[in-house]
Every structure is written in structure tokens, then in C-alpha cells.
Enzyme design. Sequence first.
Site, mmCIF file in Angstrom:
data_model
loop_
_atom_site.group_PDB
_atom_site.id
_atom_site.type_symbol
_atom_site.label_atom_id
_atom_site.label_comp_id
_atom_site.label_asym_id
_atom_site.label_seq_id
_atom_site.Cartn_x
_atom_site.Cartn_y
_atom_site.Cartn_z
ATOM 1 N N PRO A 9 0.789 -1.226 0.000
ATOM 2 C CG PRO A 9 -0.221 -1.174 2.083
ATOM 3 C CD PRO A 9 0.462 -2.097 1.127
ATOM 4 C CG ASN A 10 -0.298 4.291 1.302
ATOM 5 O OD1 ASN A 10 -1.272 4.790 0.755
ATOM 6 N ND2 ASN A 10 -0.361 3.749 2.509
ATOM 7 N NE ARG A 17 3.908 6.873 1.253
ATOM 8 C CZ ARG A 17 4.147 5.686 1.832
ATOM 9 N NH1 ARG A 17 4.657 4.679 1.117
ATOM 10 N NH2 ARG A 17 3.863 5.498 3.088
ATOM 11 C CE1 TYR A 22 8.767 5.287 2.987
ATOM 12 C CE2 TYR A 22 7.130 7.045 3.049
ATOM 13 C CZ TYR A 22 7.657 5.875 3.567
ATOM 14 O OH TYR A 22 7.074 5.298 4.666
ATOM 15 C CG ASN A 73 8.203 -1.911 0.612
ATOM 16 O OD1 ASN A 73 7.594 -1.975 1.685
ATOM 17 N ND2 ASN A 73 8.836 -0.817 0.213
ATOM 18 C CB ALA A 76 1.428 0.436 6.789
ATOM 19 C CD GLU A 97 9.677 -7.121 5.838
ATOM 20 O OE1 GLU A 97 8.939 -8.114 5.994
ATOM 21 O OE2 GLU A 97 9.899 -6.296 6.744
ATOM 22 C CG HIS A 99 10.861 -2.005 4.904
ATOM 23 N ND1 HIS A 99 9.503 -1.917 4.731
ATOM 24 C CD2 HIS A 99 11.091 -3.173 5.553
ATOM 25 C CE1 HIS A 99 8.938 -2.981 5.256
ATOM 26 N NE2 HIS A 99 9.873 -3.767 5.762
ATOM 27 N NE ARG A 106 9.868 6.448 8.561
ATOM 28 C CZ ARG A 106 8.900 6.213 7.667
ATOM 29 N NH1 ARG A 106 8.969 5.148 6.895
ATOM 30 N NH2 ARG A 106 7.885 7.041 7.546
#
Length: 146
Positions: A9-10, A17, A22, A73, A76, A97, A99, A106
Site C-alpha cells: 500500500p501507498n 508522498r 521516500y 515491500n 504498513a 523483505e 523497505h 523511525r
Amino acid sequence: MKLLIINGPNLNLLGVREKSVYGTMSYIDLCEYILAEAKKLNVEIEIVQSNSEGEIINFLHNAIGKFQGVIINPGAYTHYSYAIHDAIKAISIKTVEVHLSNIHAREEFRSKSVTAPACVGQISGFGHYGYIMAIMAIMAQLNNSE
Ligand code: DQA
């Protein structure tokens, strides 16, 4: 060797964003960058993206018999999707995985990944280059297990 890259998502809003987190590279540019680098590495790549948990799970299920490795990835969902964790376990395909940001540097909720324990490993904090690192890591894993 054929690898599937799943973005959650996103991630389709990259370049729009939270650019300070990012970066400014758009999602399309990220995909083109990955495909160009994969070509140099002689790996066939398919990239998919979804904002829905169920669709991500279906991407994982449909990878059986088609892909030797998966790079994911989960966005969230990383932090709370036991269903994606179970799907990664269920398909028995080596999964890494990724990111873009360093999730350990963070907000506290991001430092926990419930999906990473189902993966071979996690790459976090290297921006778009993380996907290339993941491709190389999976290639090394697959070549070692031959
Ligand atoms: C992300 C990190 C997640 O915490 C966040 O929800 C994302 C992107 C990353 O690539 O840094 O959507 O997975």
C-alpha cells in the site's frame, strides 16, 4: 531465474508522498530502474503493486510454480499483517523483505516487522537500491542451494 517483486500500500504514490522520507523518484521510475538493473544481472522480473492485503496474498499464492524468489515491500502491512506472514510461509519460496526507509530509525511502531520472520532476510534504509540488493541476495541464495 524469475523473481516476483510485490509492492504494498501507498508505494504507488512514491515521488508524491513524504518526499523527505521516500525520495523524489516516482513509482514508475522505480519500476523502470529495477527492470533495467535486473536486465544487467540477467534476471527476469515481474513487478506488481496493490493497496489491498487480500490481493497481496493472492500475488504470493499465484507465485507458486512460476517464480523462484519473491521480493516484498509490504508497506504498513509489515507491522501487523499476520496473514501476509502466513502466506509467505505457505508458499515456500525464498522471500526477501525490502523497505526504502530505515524502519528501525523511525516511529516505534515501524521498528517491528511481523512479516520479516517469514523471510530469508530484510533490507531496510537503502532507498531504491534496496531492491537491487534484494535481487542479488536472492540470486546468491538460489545459486548456493542448487
Ligand atoms: C515502507 C515503510 C513502512 O513503514 C511504510 O508504511 C511504507 C513504506 C518503506 O519502504 O520504507 O509504506 O515499507
